[in-house]
Every structure is written in C-alpha cells, then in structure tokens.
Design a protein around this motif. Structure first.
Motif, mmCIF file in Angstrom:
data_model
loop_
_atom_site.group_PDB
_atom_site.id
_atom_site.type_symbol
_atom_site.label_atom_id
_atom_site.label_comp_id
_atom_site.label_asym_id
_atom_site.label_seq_id
_atom_site.Cartn_x
_atom_site.Cartn_y
_atom_site.Cartn_z
ATOM 1 N N GLU A 137 -92.399 -66.538 33.777
ATOM 2 C CA GLU A 137 -93.266 -66.164 34.911
ATOM 3 C C GLU A 137 -92.490 -66.320 36.224
ATOM 4 O O GLU A 137 -92.568 -65.459 37.115
ATOM 5 C CB GLU A 137 -94.503 -67.076 34.916
ATOM 6 N N ALA A 138 -91.722 -67.407 36.314
ATOM 7 C CA ALA A 138 -90.917 -67.647 37.524
ATOM 8 C C ALA A 138 -89.921 -66.508 37.734
ATOM 9 O O ALA A 138 -89.650 -66.087 38.867
ATOM 10 C CB ALA A 138 -90.176 -68.980 37.393
ATOM 11 N N GLU A 161 -96.353 -65.767 46.139
ATOM 12 C CA GLU A 161 -96.775 -66.958 45.382
ATOM 13 C C GLU A 161 -97.273 -67.997 46.390
ATOM 14 O O GLU A 161 -96.478 -68.671 47.047
ATOM 15 C CB GLU A 161 -95.599 -67.504 44.546
ATOM 16 N N PRO A 162 -98.614 -68.133 46.521
ATOM 17 C CA PRO A 162 -99.210 -68.988 47.564
ATOM 18 C C PRO A 162 -98.816 -70.453 47.461
ATOM 19 O O PRO A 162 -98.858 -71.169 48.450
ATOM 20 C CB PRO A 162 -100.718 -68.827 47.353
ATOM 21 N N ARG A 163 -98.405 -70.937 46.275
ATOM 22 C CA ARG A 163 -98.110 -72.371 46.133
ATOM 23 C C ARG A 163 -96.708 -72.747 46.630
ATOM 24 O O ARG A 163 -96.319 -73.909 46.592
ATOM 25 C CB ARG A 163 -98.256 -72.794 44.661
ATOM 26 N N ILE A 164 -95.904 -71.754 47.031
ATOM 27 C CA ILE A 164 -94.546 -72.058 47.523
ATOM 28 C C ILE A 164 -94.637 -72.898 48.791
ATOM 29 O O ILE A 164 -95.444 -72.616 49.678
ATOM 30 C CB ILE A 164 -93.744 -70.744 47.780
ATOM 31 N N THR A 180 -81.695 -67.141 40.964
ATOM 32 C CA THR A 180 -81.931 -68.035 39.828
ATOM 33 C C THR A 180 -82.371 -69.413 40.320
ATOM 34 O O THR A 180 -83.205 -70.079 39.690
ATOM 35 C CB THR A 180 -80.671 -68.169 38.951
ATOM 36 N N ASP A 181 -81.812 -69.828 41.483
ATOM 37 C CA ASP A 181 -82.203 -71.135 42.032
ATOM 38 C C ASP A 181 -83.686 -71.117 42.424
ATOM 39 O O ASP A 181 -84.395 -72.107 42.240
ATOM 40 C CB ASP A 181 -81.336 -71.464 43.254
ATOM 41 N N LEU A 182 -84.127 -69.987 42.963
ATOM 42 C CA LEU A 182 -85.545 -69.875 43.328
ATOM 43 C C LEU A 182 -86.414 -69.966 42.070
ATOM 44 O O LEU A 182 -87.404 -70.714 42.041
ATOM 45 C CB LEU A 182 -85.782 -68.543 44.071
ATOM 46 N N VAL A 219 -90.061 -73.347 38.557
ATOM 47 C CA VAL A 219 -90.290 -74.068 37.298
ATOM 48 C C VAL A 219 -90.426 -75.558 37.572
ATOM 49 O O VAL A 219 -91.359 -76.208 37.102
ATOM 50 C CB VAL A 219 -89.120 -73.807 36.314
ATOM 51 N N GLN A 220 -89.475 -76.079 38.358
ATOM 52 C CA GLN A 220 -89.430 -77.532 38.555
ATOM 53 C C GLN A 220 -90.533 -78.037 39.479
ATOM 54 O O GLN A 220 -91.097 -79.105 39.271
ATOM 55 C CB GLN A 220 -88.043 -77.946 39.085
ATOM 56 N N SER A 221 -90.869 -77.258 40.540
ATOM 57 C CA SER A 221 -91.834 -77.761 41.525
ATOM 58 C C SER A 221 -93.269 -77.359 41.208
ATOM 59 O O SER A 221 -94.204 -78.059 41.567
ATOM 60 C CB SER A 221 -91.479 -77.246 42.922
ATOM 61 N N LEU A 222 -93.455 -76.204 40.575
ATOM 62 C CA LEU A 222 -94.818 -75.719 40.333
ATOM 63 C C LEU A 222 -95.174 -75.717 38.844
ATOM 64 O O LEU A 222 -96.230 -75.220 38.457
ATOM 65 C CB LEU A 222 -94.989 -74.301 40.902
#
Ligand code: ARG
Length: 464
Positions: free
Chosen positions: A385-386, A416-419, A369-371, A376-379
């Motif tokens: 979707e998250a 997810e390339p934006r991680i 859930t933290d991931l 949600v918060q960073s991207l």
C-alpha cells in the motif's frame, strides 16, 4: 639443413614452409628462463641418481648458466631451423660443452619440458597478476575510505534508483577482485605439480627421482600420471578463465569510468596522466585508458576460447596442436597485467565531483523508497500500500515539477492525510544513504568499516 635433434632417420631437411609452420621459437623464447631452470634441475637429479656423471652435470649446469646470460644480454642466436626454445638451448649447450651436453636429454622429452616450462611461466604470471590486483584493491579501498560519505546515485537499468555512496560503489569492485584473486590462487594450487620426468608419455626405465626435480622447481609434488601430465593444459584453461572473468570485471568498471567522466554525468575527472586529447577538438579529454581496458577484454576472452578449441578434439597424449597454447596464454596474461595497472592508476588519480554526484543523487525521485519505508514504519501501512501511495506522491511531484522534498505537507496530506512533518527527515539524499545500515548496506559508517577492514587485510597480506 638437417635437424640436429631428430634428423637421424631423415634423408631430407624440411621444406621451408614446414619449418615456418613448425617453428615456435618466435614466441616460446619467453620460456627461456623456465626451460633453463627445468634443465638445471634435471641435470642435478640425473647426477644424484647416478644416471650421469657428477662432473658432466656440473658442466651442464655451468653451460646452462652461460646460455641464460647470453639470452639476457641479447647475444643468444636464434634460428627457425631449430624449432623451439628447448632445442635451441640443447643445441647451444652441446656447442658450448661438447658431448656432455648430449646427456642432458636422458629420461626426458620436450613434451614434459614444455608442460613444465609453461606451468612455471603461468605460475609466475599468476603471482604478478595477484600483486597487481592487490595494488588495485588498495587504490580502491583508499578512495572508498576517503569517500565513504560522498553521495551519488545508485542505478538499476541505468535509471536512478536510490542514493548510495561513492565509497560503497568502489568497494563493490574490491569484492569482485577478491574473488578473482581467489580464483587465480585456486588455479595456482592445482597447477603446482611437476610433469618433468613423464618422458614423452609413458615414463622411463631410468631410476629418476621426480620428487627431487619437483622440489627444486618449487612444485608441490610430481604429477601422478605420465599420459595426463604431457597432455594436460587444464591449468592454462583455468588460468585464462580466471583472467577472462577478471577482465570482465575491469571492463564493467572501465565502462563506468567512461560514463562517469562524460559531460552528461560529470561525476569524476580523470587525471591528465590517464586521458588523451583530440587532434581536432581542443577541449577534449578522452578516457582512452578506460576504453582500452574495456576493449582488451576481447583479447583475453578470445584467448580462453582459442585454447578450449585447440584442446577439444585432442586424443592423448601430446599432439603438436598443443604448441598453439602459448600465444593465447602469453597474450592474455600480459594484457590483463597491463589492464590492471592502468586501472589502478586511473583510480588513484580520479577526482570525484561531489556536488555533481550529490545533485544527480537527488534527481529522479531517488528517495521514493525512503518515503514508502517511512509510511510502513510510522503509519504501520503494509509495504504494498505504501508503494501505491508513494507512486501517487511521485506523480504529483512530477506534475508540480518539483523534487519530493519540495512538496508541501498539505500537498502530501492530500494523498495521505496521516503524513506528519517528520516525513521530511527521510527525503534527503544523505539521510537516505545514512539510513542503509543493514549489513552490507551503503551507510557511510558501514563503508568506513568495510574500507578499513580491507585496508587492514591488504596490509597484513603485504607483510606476510
Ligand atoms: N614446441 C613444442 C610445443 O610447444 C614442444 C614439444 C614438442 N614435442 C614434440 N614431440 N614435437 O608444444
């Protein structure tokens, strides 16, 4: 033998079986001190109103004191032929002081005596239980403060869900017990009216003062309807309902203690004082106290059911059925008291295994859930979707046989390339727990604040 209380219009004594089914003395002797107190109040009031002579009232009060001493010393003689605690005391009074003793029963009946005595008994029992529950809350809040940052798995469906803290888990029970105490306090408020002076069912033509007897016995006021007063056992039902729910709370906790102390979990170690050994398996440490707390719920809930069923078909006013109210009430309240004390003892002594709890907290992808929240918060990803992305991450971790925080950035970026590498800061169990800072959440700072709030409140209560 003729019954001295009511034998006047009978030519035969009762059959032995009649006596056996009728007698309540074996259990209602618990009301002995309450019955004495109510009789003393009655005698004083009768004299104050000029219904009996002042010196008779004095003799009665002295006689009642003597009888109470006999009871406490264990020298009082009981006999089934005298039916119940009320007749025993009156018969002994007449034996001790003569005809003046026969004046005590003016303007009252056993129906109002028993209703009064039982209210007094239940009131004391509620006070004892409330004190026990406060001690249990204290033990829980002390442990919670000590373990405000001790991470353990939180479960739903008994499946590992998210990391929580041990302190947070213990404080959940402090909250439940606070509500239990509120329910008992509420029942106590409603029961605190005096039925004395209802005089069987219709009231009396004697100029009694029910306010006086009510005040002497610590009641807030006399009951307002004589028929209701002798028929009402709501106070006992309400108290047993509160006791049942409290027992259910203790039972849920007991179940957790049993599970936590098992080898499969190994979260806590119970003390030698609250475990027993096995007669055949030398290694065993059985959580018997917790198991019995769990099981005793059956008796308590059973008592509530018993009383409800005893009452459900009774027309007004007093019916002898109501004599069957006492055993469930006594048993439930005494059983609950024992369960509370045993639970407080287990809590004070229990030692959590922090390493085992921590390890279990990190198992089963508990920070998934933290991931999702990080995505949600960073991207700025929509949560739904998250959730999907995280599900795919969990699947690949499962295939790799590694926990989430052991996946490489490259592995994560395949999904997810934006991680970015910052994601690793939310995948640990401590970070997870510490991030839950919303009001009522599990973050150690919250838990510390809540535990201190409870401890201060309990201290204030104890001083009040
Ligand atoms: N032993 C009785 C009870 O426990 C007391 C009241 C009896 N009254 C009567 N009229 N028989 O309920």
């Amino acid at each position: 033998m003729d019954n001295r209380m009511w034998g006047g219009r009978f030519s035969h004594g009762p059959d032995a079986i009649m006596e056996e089914i009728n007698a309540s003395i074996d259990f209602d002797k618990k009301l002995f001190p309450n019955d004495i107190a109510a009789s003393k109040a009655q005698a004083r009031m009768l004299a104050a109103r000029g219904i009996i002579a002042a010196d008779d009232a004095e003799k009665i009060r002295e006689g009642l004191d003597t009888i109470l001493r006999e009871f406490e010393a264990g020298t009082f003689t009981f006999s089934r032929s005298l039916e119940d605690v009320h007749t025993h005391i009156e018969a002994r009074l007449i034996e001790l002081i003569g005809p003046a003793g026969g004046r005590l029963h003016t303007a009252r009946s056993r129906n109002d005596q028993v209703a009064t005595d039982l209210r007094l008994w239940v009131r004391d029992a509620i006070d004892a239980i409330d004190a026990g529950l406060a001690e249990l809350q204290q033990a829980l809040a002390d442990k919670a403060l000590e373990h405000a940052a001790t991470v353990m798995p939180g479960f739903t469906h008994l499946q590992t869900a998210q990391p929580v803290t041990f302190g947070h888990h213990l404080l959940a029970y402090v909250e439940m017990i606070a509500r239990d105490r509120g329910r008992f306090a509420d029942a106590r408020k409603r029961l605190n009216e005096s039925p004395l002076g209802s005089a069987a069912l219709a009231g009396t033509s004697f100029p009694i003062d029910r306010d006086q007897t009510a005040a002497e016995l610590g009641f807030d006021r006399p009951t307002a309807n004589s028929l209701d007063a002798v028929s009402d056992r709501d106070f006992a039902v309400e108290t047993l309902a509160a006791a049942s729910l409290c027992a259910v709370h203790l039972s849920r906790f007991a179940e957790e203690i049993v599970v936590w102390s098992s080898a499969g979990f190994g979260f806590i170690r119970l003390s030698d004082r609250f475990t027993t050994g096995s007669s055949i398996m030398p290694q065993k440490r059985n959580p018997d106290a917790a198991e019995l707390v769990r099981a005793k719920t059956g008796r308590i809930v059973g008592s509530l059911t018993t009383l409800l069923i005893v009452l459900k078909g009774l027309p007004l006013a007093y019916q002898k059925d109501m004599q069957e109210d006492k055993e469930p009430v006594f048993d439930a309240m005494e059983t609950l008291n024992l369960a509370i004390t045993a639970t407080a003892g287990m809590v004070a002594d229990m030692e959590p295994d922090k390493a085992a709890m921590r390890k279990a907290a990190g198992a089963a992808y508990s920070t998934a859930t933290d991931l999702a929240d990080w995505l949600v918060q960073s991207l700025d990803m929509p949560f739904r979707e998250a959730h999907g992305v995280t599900g795919r991450v969990v699947r690949s971790a499962e295939e790799a046989g590694r926990p989430l925080h052991r996946l490489t950035l490259e592995e994560l970026q395949v999904i997810e390339p934006r991680i970015t590498p910052e994601v690793f800061s939310v995948l640990g169990v401590s970070q997870s727990a510490s991030s839950r800072t919303s009001f009522g959440g599990t973050a150690p700072n919250n838990v510390r604040k809540q535990a201190r709030r409870w401890l201060a409140r309990l201290k204030k209560e104890a001083g009040a």
